[in-house]
Design a protein around this motif. Structure first.
Motif, PDB file in Angstrom:
ATOM      1  N   LYS A 173       6.499  -4.651  -1.595  1.00 38.94           N
ATOM      2  CA  LYS A 173       6.608  -3.547  -2.549  1.00 38.94           C
ATOM      3  C   LYS A 173       5.583  -2.477  -2.198  1.00 38.94           C
ATOM      4  N   GLY A 174       5.921  -1.218  -2.437  1.00 37.76           N
ATOM      5  CA  GLY A 174       4.974  -0.131  -2.176  1.00 37.76           C
ATOM      6  C   GLY A 174       3.766  -0.254  -3.091  1.00 37.76           C
ATOM      7  N   GLY A 175       2.613   0.155  -2.590  1.00 41.09           N
ATOM      8  CA  GLY A 175       1.402   0.144  -3.410  1.00 41.09           C
ATOM      9  C   GLY A 175       0.998  -1.252  -3.802  1.00 41.09           C
ATOM     10  N   ASP A 176       0.726  -1.434  -5.083  1.00 42.79           N
ATOM     11  CA  ASP A 176       0.382  -2.751  -5.621  1.00 42.79           C
ATOM     12  C   ASP A 176       1.583  -3.260  -6.429  1.00 42.79           C
ATOM     13  N   PRO A 177       1.921  -4.553  -6.280  1.00 42.51           N
ATOM     14  CA  PRO A 177       3.129  -5.048  -6.961  1.00 42.51           C
ATOM     15  C   PRO A 177       3.040  -5.018  -8.486  1.00 42.51           C
ATOM     16  N   PHE A 178       1.799  -4.997  -9.003  1.00 44.48           N
ATOM     17  CA  PHE A 178       1.639  -5.051 -10.456  1.00 44.48           C
ATOM     18  C   PHE A 178       1.289  -3.695 -11.071  1.00 44.48           C
ATOM     19  N   ILE A 179       1.347  -2.626 -10.264  1.00 46.15           N
ATOM     20  CA  ILE A 179       1.145  -1.292 -10.847  1.00 46.15           C
ATOM     21  C   ILE A 179       2.494  -0.578 -10.767  1.00 46.15           C
ATOM     22  N   PHE A 180       3.135  -0.408 -11.888  1.00 45.21           N
ATOM     23  CA  PHE A 180       4.448   0.227 -11.979  1.00 45.21           C
ATOM     24  C   PHE A 180       5.404  -0.318 -10.910  1.00 45.21           C
ATOM     25  N   GLY A 181       5.333  -1.621 -10.688  1.00 42.91           N
ATOM     26  CA  GLY A 181       6.130  -2.197  -9.607  1.00 42.91           C
ATOM     27  C   GLY A 181       7.106  -3.287 -10.041  1.00 42.91           C
TER      28      GLY A 181
ATOM     29  N   ALA B  40       9.651  13.466  -2.094  1.00 44.20           N
ATOM     30  CA  ALA B  40       9.190  12.245  -2.767  1.00 44.20           C
ATOM     31  C   ALA B  40       8.687  11.243  -1.717  1.00 44.20           C
ATOM     32  N   PRO B  41       7.797  10.342  -2.151  1.00 43.78           N
ATOM     33  CA  PRO B  41       7.209  10.225  -3.471  1.00 43.78           C
ATOM     34  C   PRO B  41       6.043  11.187  -3.661  1.00 43.78           C
ATOM     35  N   VAL B  42       5.862  11.594  -4.918  1.00 45.73           N
ATOM     36  CA  VAL B  42       4.766  12.519  -5.236  1.00 45.73           C
ATOM     37  C   VAL B  42       3.911  11.917  -6.350  1.00 45.73           C
ATOM     38  N   LEU B  43       2.615  12.047  -6.190  1.00 40.18           N
ATOM     39  CA  LEU B  43       1.654  11.569  -7.187  1.00 40.18           C
ATOM     40  C   LEU B  43       0.871  12.775  -7.704  1.00 40.18           C
TER      41      LEU B  43
ATOM     42  N   ILE C 191      -3.081  -1.646  -2.048  1.00 46.09           N
ATOM     43  CA  ILE C 191      -3.756  -0.419  -2.497  1.00 46.09           C
ATOM     44  C   ILE C 191      -2.719   0.439  -3.201  1.00 46.09           C
ATOM     45  N   THR C 192      -2.968   0.712  -4.465  1.00 48.72           N
ATOM     46  CA  THR C 192      -1.999   1.496  -5.221  1.00 48.72           C
ATOM     47  C   THR C 192      -2.056   2.969  -4.785  1.00 48.72           C
ATOM     48  N   ALA C 193      -0.966   3.696  -5.052  1.00 49.85           N
ATOM     49  CA  ALA C 193      -0.867   5.092  -4.605  1.00 49.85           C
ATOM     50  C   ALA C 193      -2.064   5.922  -5.079  1.00 49.85           C
ATOM     51  N   ALA C 194      -2.522   5.686  -6.302  1.00 51.83           N
ATOM     52  CA  ALA C 194      -3.645   6.477  -6.828  1.00 51.83           C
ATOM     53  C   ALA C 194      -4.868   6.341  -5.930  1.00 51.83           C
TER      54      ALA C 194
ATOM     55  N   GLY D 177       0.825  -1.210   0.000  1.00 50.34           N
ATOM     56  CA  GLY D 177       0.000   0.000   0.000  1.00 50.34           C
ATOM     57  C   GLY D 177       0.855   1.255   0.000  1.00 50.34           C
ATOM     58  N   PRO D 178       0.196   2.425   0.089  1.00 52.40           N
ATOM     59  CA  PRO D 178       0.920   3.684  -0.077  1.00 52.40           C
ATOM     60  C   PRO D 178       1.670   4.171   1.170  1.00 52.40           C
ATOM     61  N   GLY D 179       1.510   3.556   2.294  1.00 57.67           N
ATOM     62  CA  GLY D 179       2.274   4.003   3.473  1.00 57.67           C
ATOM     63  C   GLY D 179       1.574   3.755   4.793  1.00 57.67           C
TER      64      GLY D 179
ATOM     65  N   VAL E  86      -0.595  10.521 -12.611  1.00 57.03           N
ATOM     66  CA  VAL E  86       0.784  10.365 -13.087  1.00 57.03           C
ATOM     67  C   VAL E  86       1.663   9.894 -11.926  1.00 57.03           C
ATOM     68  N   TYR E  87       2.254   8.725 -12.117  1.00 59.38           N
ATOM     69  CA  TYR E  87       3.227   8.186 -11.167  1.00 59.38           C
ATOM     70  C   TYR E  87       4.621   8.585 -11.658  1.00 59.38           C
ATOM     71  N   MET E  88       5.555   8.725 -10.737  1.00 60.46           N
ATOM     72  CA  MET E  88       6.966   8.972 -11.074  1.00 60.46           C
ATOM     73  C   MET E  88       7.112  10.160 -12.032  1.00 60.46           C
ATOM     74  N   GLY E  89       6.383  11.222 -11.762  1.00 64.76           N
ATOM     75  CA  GLY E  89       6.368  12.332 -12.716  1.00 64.76           C
ATOM     76  C   GLY E  89       7.334  13.458 -12.402  1.00 64.76           C
TER      77      GLY E  89
ATOM     78  N   CYS F 256      -1.150  17.572  -6.329  1.00 64.28           N
ATOM     79  CA  CYS F 256       0.102  16.829  -6.123  1.00 64.28           C
ATOM     80  C   CYS F 256       0.084  16.364  -4.674  1.00 64.28           C
ATOM     81  N   ILE F 257       0.267  15.102  -4.480  1.00 67.05           N
ATOM     82  CA  ILE F 257       0.260  14.564  -3.110  1.00 67.05           C
ATOM     83  C   ILE F 257       1.622  13.973  -2.815  1.00 67.05           C
ATOM     84  N   SER F 258       2.222  14.487  -1.780  1.00 69.30           N
ATOM     85  CA  SER F 258       3.545  14.017  -1.377  1.00 69.30           C
ATOM     86  C   SER F 258       3.400  13.118  -0.151  1.00 69.30           C
ATOM     87  N   GLN F 259       4.033  11.955  -0.206  1.00 71.00           N
ATOM     88  CA  GLN F 259       4.029  11.016   0.918  1.00 71.00           C
ATOM     89  C   GLN F 259       2.609  10.744   1.416  1.00 71.00           C
ATOM     90  N   GLY F 260       1.740  10.513   0.434  1.00 69.30           N
ATOM     91  CA  GLY F 260       0.315  10.323   0.732  1.00 69.30           C
ATOM     92  C   GLY F 260       0.056   9.200   1.723  1.00 69.30           C
ATOM     93  N   THR F 261      -0.934   9.422   2.550  1.00 65.45           N
ATOM     94  CA  THR F 261      -1.434   8.497   3.590  1.00 65.45           C
ATOM     95  C   THR F 261      -0.462   8.300   4.752  1.00 65.45           C
TER      96      THR F 261
HETATM   97  C1  LIG Z   1       7.837   2.861  -8.767  1.00 63.16           C
HETATM   98  S1  LIG Z   1       6.240   3.576  -8.578  1.00 63.16           S
HETATM   99  C2  LIG Z   1       5.524   2.351  -7.551  1.00 63.16           C
HETATM  100  C3  LIG Z   1       4.025   2.407  -7.530  1.00 63.16           C
HETATM  101  C4  LIG Z   1       3.405   1.387  -6.601  1.00 63.16           C
HETATM  102  N1  LIG Z   1       3.626   0.036  -7.075  1.00 63.16           N
HETATM  103  C5  LIG Z   1       1.920   1.615  -6.417  1.00 63.16           C
HETATM  104  O1  LIG Z   1       1.107   0.776  -6.825  1.00 63.16           O
HETATM  105  O2  LIG Z   1       1.557   2.658  -5.836  1.00 63.16           O
HETATM  106  C6  LIG Z   1       6.612   4.894  -7.445  1.00 63.16           C
HETATM  107  C7  LIG Z   1       5.679   6.095  -7.610  1.00 63.16           C
HETATM  108  O3  LIG Z   1       4.433   5.838  -6.983  1.00 63.16           O
HETATM  109  C8  LIG Z   1       3.914   7.036  -6.439  1.00 63.16           C
HETATM  110  N2  LIG Z   1       3.720   6.835  -4.989  1.00 63.16           N
HETATM  111  C9  LIG Z   1       3.873   5.677  -4.322  1.00 63.16           C
HETATM  112  N3  LIG Z   1       3.539   5.837  -3.024  1.00 63.16           N
HETATM  113  C10 LIG Z   1       3.170   7.121  -2.884  1.00 63.16           C
HETATM  114  C11 LIG Z   1       2.710   7.908  -1.779  1.00 63.16           C
HETATM  115  N4  LIG Z   1       2.573   7.386  -0.557  1.00 63.16           N
HETATM  116  N5  LIG Z   1       2.425   9.218  -1.986  1.00 63.16           N
HETATM  117  C12 LIG Z   1       2.556   9.760  -3.211  1.00 63.16           C
HETATM  118  N6  LIG Z   1       2.975   9.080  -4.291  1.00 63.16           N
HETATM  119  C13 LIG Z   1       3.270   7.772  -4.131  1.00 63.16           C
HETATM  120  C14 LIG Z   1       4.896   8.147  -6.764  1.00 63.16           C
HETATM  121  O4  LIG Z   1       4.500   8.756  -7.969  1.00 63.16           O
HETATM  122  C15 LIG Z   1       6.179   7.365  -6.951  1.00 63.16           C
HETATM  123  O5  LIG Z   1       7.089   8.073  -7.777  1.00 63.16           O
END
Ligand SMILES: C[S@@+](CC[C@H](N)C(=O)[O-])C[C@H]1O[C@@H](n2cnc3c(N)ncnc32)[C@H](O)[C@@H]1O
Length: 261
Positions: A90-98, A229-232, A120-123, A14-16, A172-175, A199-204
């Motif tokens: 892995k952060g977020g979901d392993p299959f979304i940009f992971g 970072a990370p920023v979405l 739960i993916t970052a979005a 998940g996101p954090g 937008v991820y990794m933008g 723009c959300i930094s270090q969301g959740t």
């Molecule tokens: C390599 S991708 C991994 C994504 C991850 N697998 C997911 O499903 O959320 C890393 C990017 O995810 C976004 N991201 C992940 N966690 C975040 C968070 N807690 N707050 C904001 N952006 C986040 C940022 O855009 C970051 O550059």
């Protein structure tokens, strides 16, 4: 004597916020003998693992090179061969940009049993934290997740005319490195410059910060705000809905609104 074969569980962390872990994720983490984790996995989540579990960081930290994907794949195979239960976090979901699929392919080619636990993916996490509905019956009938990442010196190649559709929410991820490129391309392909962006930094996490801006002025606003970072980035009319709800006071107010675009 039978040799016990190890196994790997690929877990989305998940996101954090640790409370956004699934029950399956908690079950896997608490039974881990080895944890192989990325930089985006938050400390409270690592603490759920038993003290006895070996913790191996493969994430990129400032001033340190990240471990190459091929090395991570090899490490998982090696650890599983010791008969252990390896949890790959892995952060977020392993299959979304992971790059989760690359790891699974390696495990399969070595006959190593594996399981995948979604996260739960970052979005999803960031949008919910900010009260932004990613789809909305009147404003956004579709949502698209894109990566802003591209190799050094290469232009960002995305379906700009499709992404410029005002009825689509764009996430937008990794933008970070390409924010000037993606905002300029979207405007050039017809997305209005006054489209709201969040723009959300270090969301959740407890250090979450939010910047509300407009597409045309986003790069300059972002430069002033210097969000860690990370920023979405969430682009689309739905951002204003979330913002109005937040300002009406009906939602959590503990996070900081750093700028009004
Ligand atoms: C390599 S991708 C991994 C994504 C991850 N697998 C997911 O499903 O959320 C890393 C990017 O995810 C976004 N991201 C992940 N966690 C975040 C968070 N807690 N707050 C904001 N952006 C986040 C940022 O855009 C970051 O550059």
């Amino acid at each position: 004597m039978t040799v016990q074969k190890g196994r790997v569980t690929l877990v989305g962390a998940g996101p954090g916020d640790p409370e956004l872990l699934t029950m399956k994720a908690i079950k896997a983490i608490t039974s881990a003998e080895v944890l192989v984790y990325d930089r985006l996995v938050s400390k409270p989540i690592l603490e759920i693992a038993p003290d006895s579990a070996t913790r191996i960081s493969v994430g990129k930290a400032p001033g340190r090179h990240s471990v190459r994907q091929e090395e991570i794949n090899g490490l998982l195979v090696h650890l599983a061969a010791t008969g252990k239960h390896v949890v790959r976090l892995k952060g977020g979901d392993p299959f979304i940009f992971g790059r989760g699929c690359e790891e699974i392919e390696t495990l399969v080619s070595h006959g190593i049993p594996y399981a995948v636990v979604p996260g739960i993916t970052a979005a999803q996490g960031c949008a919910a934290a900010a009260g932004v509905p990613l789809t909305h019956r009147a404003l956004a009938r579709s949502v698209r997740y894109v990566t802003g990442h591209c190799r050094d010196d290469e232009p960002l190649e995305l379906d700009w005319s499709g992404l410029a559709d005002t009825g689509t929410t764009l996430v937008v991820y990794m933008g970070h490195a390409t924010v000037r490129q993606f905002t300029a391309n979207l405007v050039a392909h017809g997305r209005p410059a006054d489209t709201p962006v969040l723009c959300i930094s270090q969301g959740t996490t407890p250090s979450e910060r939010r910047l509300y801006a407009r597409l045309g002025s986003l790069p300059d606003e972002l430069a002033k705000a210097s969000l860690p970072a990370p920023v979405l980035y969430i682009v689309g009319a739905v951002v204003d809905v979330g913002r109005a709800l937040a300002e009406a006071g009906g939602r959590r107010l503990e996070t900081q609104v750093v700028s009004a675009g």
